[in-house]
Design an enzyme around this catalytic site. Sequence first.
Site, PDB file in Angstrom:
ATOM      1  N   CYS A  84       4.137   6.060  -4.958  1.00  0.00           N
ATOM      2  CA  CYS A  84       3.226   4.933  -4.750  1.00  0.00           C
ATOM      3  C   CYS A  84       1.831   5.497  -4.523  1.00  0.00           C
ATOM      4  O   CYS A  84       1.631   6.314  -3.613  1.00  0.00           O
ATOM      5  CB  CYS A  84       3.686   4.146  -3.524  1.00  0.00           C
ATOM      6  SG  CYS A  84       2.576   2.823  -3.048  1.00  0.00           S
ATOM      7  N   ASN A  85       0.900   5.068  -5.345  1.00  0.00           N
ATOM      8  CA  ASN A  85      -0.476   5.566  -5.213  1.00  0.00           C
ATOM      9  C   ASN A  85      -1.124   5.090  -3.924  1.00  0.00           C
ATOM     10  O   ASN A  85      -1.864   5.824  -3.280  1.00  0.00           O
ATOM     11  CB  ASN A  85      -1.312   5.084  -6.395  1.00  0.00           C
ATOM     12  CG  ASN A  85      -0.873   5.713  -7.691  1.00  0.00           C
ATOM     13  OD1 ASN A  85      -1.445   6.681  -8.149  1.00  0.00           O
ATOM     14  ND2 ASN A  85       0.173   5.168  -8.276  1.00  0.00           N
ATOM     15  N   ASP A 125       8.575   3.534  -2.688  1.00  0.00           N
ATOM     16  CA  ASP A 125       7.438   2.741  -3.162  1.00  0.00           C
ATOM     17  C   ASP A 125       7.481   1.411  -2.421  1.00  0.00           C
ATOM     18  O   ASP A 125       8.472   1.094  -1.749  1.00  0.00           O
ATOM     19  CB  ASP A 125       7.556   2.508  -4.685  1.00  0.00           C
ATOM     20  CG  ASP A 125       6.432   1.616  -5.230  1.00  0.00           C
ATOM     21  OD1 ASP A 125       5.257   1.896  -4.915  1.00  0.00           O
ATOM     22  OD2 ASP A 125       6.724   0.643  -5.947  1.00  0.00           O
ATOM     23  N   SER A 126       6.424   0.626  -2.584  1.00  0.00           N
ATOM     24  CA  SER A 126       6.413  -0.696  -1.955  1.00  0.00           C
ATOM     25  C   SER A 126       7.444  -1.628  -2.598  1.00  0.00           C
ATOM     26  O   SER A 126       7.834  -2.612  -1.992  1.00  0.00           O
ATOM     27  CB  SER A 126       5.024  -1.321  -2.108  1.00  0.00           C
ATOM     28  OG  SER A 126       4.746  -1.530  -3.474  1.00  0.00           O
ATOM     29  N   TYR A 181       1.587  -3.445  -0.992  1.00  0.00           N
ATOM     30  CA  TYR A 181       0.825  -2.531  -0.141  1.00  0.00           C
ATOM     31  C   TYR A 181      -0.672  -2.578  -0.481  1.00  0.00           C
ATOM     32  O   TYR A 181      -1.515  -2.350   0.368  1.00  0.00           O
ATOM     33  CB  TYR A 181       1.296  -1.093  -0.358  1.00  0.00           C
ATOM     34  CG  TYR A 181       2.597  -0.707   0.318  1.00  0.00           C
ATOM     35  CD1 TYR A 181       3.367  -1.635   1.015  1.00  0.00           C
ATOM     36  CD2 TYR A 181       3.049   0.615   0.253  1.00  0.00           C
ATOM     37  CE1 TYR A 181       4.557  -1.250   1.618  1.00  0.00           C
ATOM     38  CE2 TYR A 181       4.226   0.999   0.867  1.00  0.00           C
ATOM     39  CZ  TYR A 181       4.984   0.070   1.538  1.00  0.00           C
ATOM     40  OH  TYR A 181       6.150   0.461   2.143  1.00  0.00           O
ATOM     41  N   GLY A 182      -0.952  -2.849  -1.747  1.00  0.00           N
ATOM     42  CA  GLY A 182      -2.312  -2.670  -2.261  1.00  0.00           C
ATOM     43  C   GLY A 182      -3.367  -3.520  -1.596  1.00  0.00           C
ATOM     44  O   GLY A 182      -4.540  -3.164  -1.579  1.00  0.00           O
ATOM     45  N   GLU A 200       6.402  -7.576  -9.977  1.00  0.00           N
ATOM     46  CA  GLU A 200       7.421  -7.913  -8.972  1.00  0.00           C
ATOM     47  C   GLU A 200       8.136  -9.226  -9.315  1.00  0.00           C
ATOM     48  O   GLU A 200       9.216  -9.484  -8.814  1.00  0.00           O
ATOM     49  CB  GLU A 200       6.804  -7.981  -7.569  1.00  0.00           C
ATOM     50  CG  GLU A 200       6.303  -6.640  -7.043  1.00  0.00           C
ATOM     51  CD  GLU A 200       7.408  -5.724  -6.493  1.00  0.00           C
ATOM     52  OE1 GLU A 200       8.367  -6.225  -5.890  1.00  0.00           O
ATOM     53  OE2 GLU A 200       7.290  -4.497  -6.678  1.00  0.00           O
ATOM     54  N   CYS A 203      -1.342   3.200 -10.488  1.00  0.00           N
ATOM     55  CA  CYS A 203      -0.424   2.424  -9.659  1.00  0.00           C
ATOM     56  C   CYS A 203       0.904   2.509 -10.380  1.00  0.00           C
ATOM     57  O   CYS A 203       0.959   2.289 -11.598  1.00  0.00           O
ATOM     58  CB  CYS A 203      -0.885   0.971  -9.538  1.00  0.00           C
ATOM     59  SG  CYS A 203       0.366  -0.096  -8.764  1.00  0.00           S
ATOM     60  N   THR A 204       1.950   2.831  -9.647  1.00  0.00           N
ATOM     61  CA  THR A 204       3.225   3.080 -10.324  1.00  0.00           C
ATOM     62  C   THR A 204       3.847   1.810 -10.918  1.00  0.00           C
ATOM     63  O   THR A 204       4.758   1.892 -11.722  1.00  0.00           O
ATOM     64  CB  THR A 204       4.221   3.774  -9.373  1.00  0.00           C
ATOM     65  OG1 THR A 204       4.317   3.018  -8.156  1.00  0.00           O
ATOM     66  CG2 THR A 204       3.775   5.180  -9.071  1.00  0.00           C
ATOM     67  N   HIS A 205       3.315   0.653 -10.545  1.00  0.00           N
ATOM     68  CA  HIS A 205       3.788  -0.587 -11.174  1.00  0.00           C
ATOM     69  C   HIS A 205       3.238  -0.746 -12.606  1.00  0.00           C
ATOM     70  O   HIS A 205       3.835  -1.447 -13.418  1.00  0.00           O
ATOM     71  CB  HIS A 205       3.332  -1.813 -10.380  1.00  0.00           C
ATOM     72  CG  HIS A 205       4.142  -2.111  -9.152  1.00  0.00           C
ATOM     73  ND1 HIS A 205       4.114  -1.323  -8.036  1.00  0.00           N
ATOM     74  CD2 HIS A 205       4.996  -3.134  -8.875  1.00  0.00           C
ATOM     75  CE1 HIS A 205       4.913  -1.850  -7.109  1.00  0.00           C
ATOM     76  NE2 HIS A 205       5.460  -2.938  -7.594  1.00  0.00           N
TER      77      HIS A 205
HETATM   78  N1  DGL Z   1       3.152   0.768  -6.665  1.00  0.00           N
HETATM   79  C1  DGL Z   1       2.168   0.912  -5.697  1.00  0.00           C
HETATM   80  C2  DGL Z   1       1.073   1.863  -6.086  1.00  0.00           C
HETATM   81  O1  DGL Z   1       1.330   2.768  -6.852  1.00  0.00           O
HETATM   82  C3  DGL Z   1       1.653  -0.235  -4.888  1.00  0.00           C
HETATM   83  C4  DGL Z   1       1.856  -1.626  -5.273  1.00  0.00           C
HETATM   84  C5  DGL Z   1       1.591  -2.602  -4.148  1.00  0.00           C
HETATM   85  O2  DGL Z   1       2.507  -2.790  -3.358  1.00  0.00           O
HETATM   86  O3  DGL Z   1       0.491  -3.150  -4.061  1.00  0.00           O
HETATM   87  O4  DGL Z   1      -0.028   1.760  -5.627  1.00  0.00           O
END
Ligand code: DGL
Length: 262
Positions: free
Chosen positions: A67-68, A3-4, A35-36, A146, A178-180
């Site tokens: 990570c989505n 994941d990011s 990443y988003g 984060e 989003c996995t966060h």
């Molecule tokens: N956890 C990530 C996702 O599922 C991305 C979070 C990010 O880095 O923006 O999209």
Amino acid sequence: MFDSGFGGLTVARATIDLLPAEHLVYIGDTGRYPYGSKPLRDVRRFSRELAWSLVEDYDAKAIVVACNTATAAGLDDLRNELPVPVIDVVTPGVKALVHTTSTGRVGVIGTVGTIKSGAYVRAIAETGVPVKLTSAACPGFVEFVERGQTTGDEVTVLAERLLAPIRSARVDALLLGCTHYPFLARTIGDVMGVDVTLVSSADETAFAIRTRLSELGLLRADERPGTHRFVSSGDIEVFRELGAQLLGPELDRTERWVPTRG
Ligand code: DGL
């Protein structure tokens, strides 16, 4: 699994619980997160580096894109080029979402990259289930996680603003795309109200991993628990501390990730 940053730990938690015998290597790309908000082509490049590193440096028998945004950016490329099975988080999440709704009005929230990519619109269309989807990007949510700030007034104020279109659409099921976001589930659930069921792809993905490994005869048949390695491209101390707070005791040791190929 990669994941990011810390978000994929929600998938790691579910996987460790469901498949305790499996060895897990988790890479959090905290050195390059988020990443988003990045162009999808950059996210695609990062994903390829991480996935190939898991195969070549860590001998992974399967890759979980936890990570989505990375799934939306480059799942097809990864599936085409990697010599091992690749499991994503979008398909299992969507499957759970369409099973959860009874009104047929569903929502999905994710990063700007994920929502803009249209990955969820396509994945829902592929299920063939006639639901009405309302999506919203939630910039800022990932940054809170984060920083380890998962509740409080600031998170609530942002959630109220970003979730307004989903509330107006009167959905009865909301996918945390989003996995966060499962780390913010208390606040999101509070803002959405008790009539809305939150769907997290973490558990569904763990089941998908078990199914895929079993189909391919790749499940580890051993009574002893697997090993868990946590690797980060960013600050190792921060990763260990915040990671342990978010995942639990398994994250007691972290290693630095050094890219071996571009
Ligand atoms: N956890 C990530 C996702 O599922 C991305 C979070 C990010 O880095 O923006 O999209």
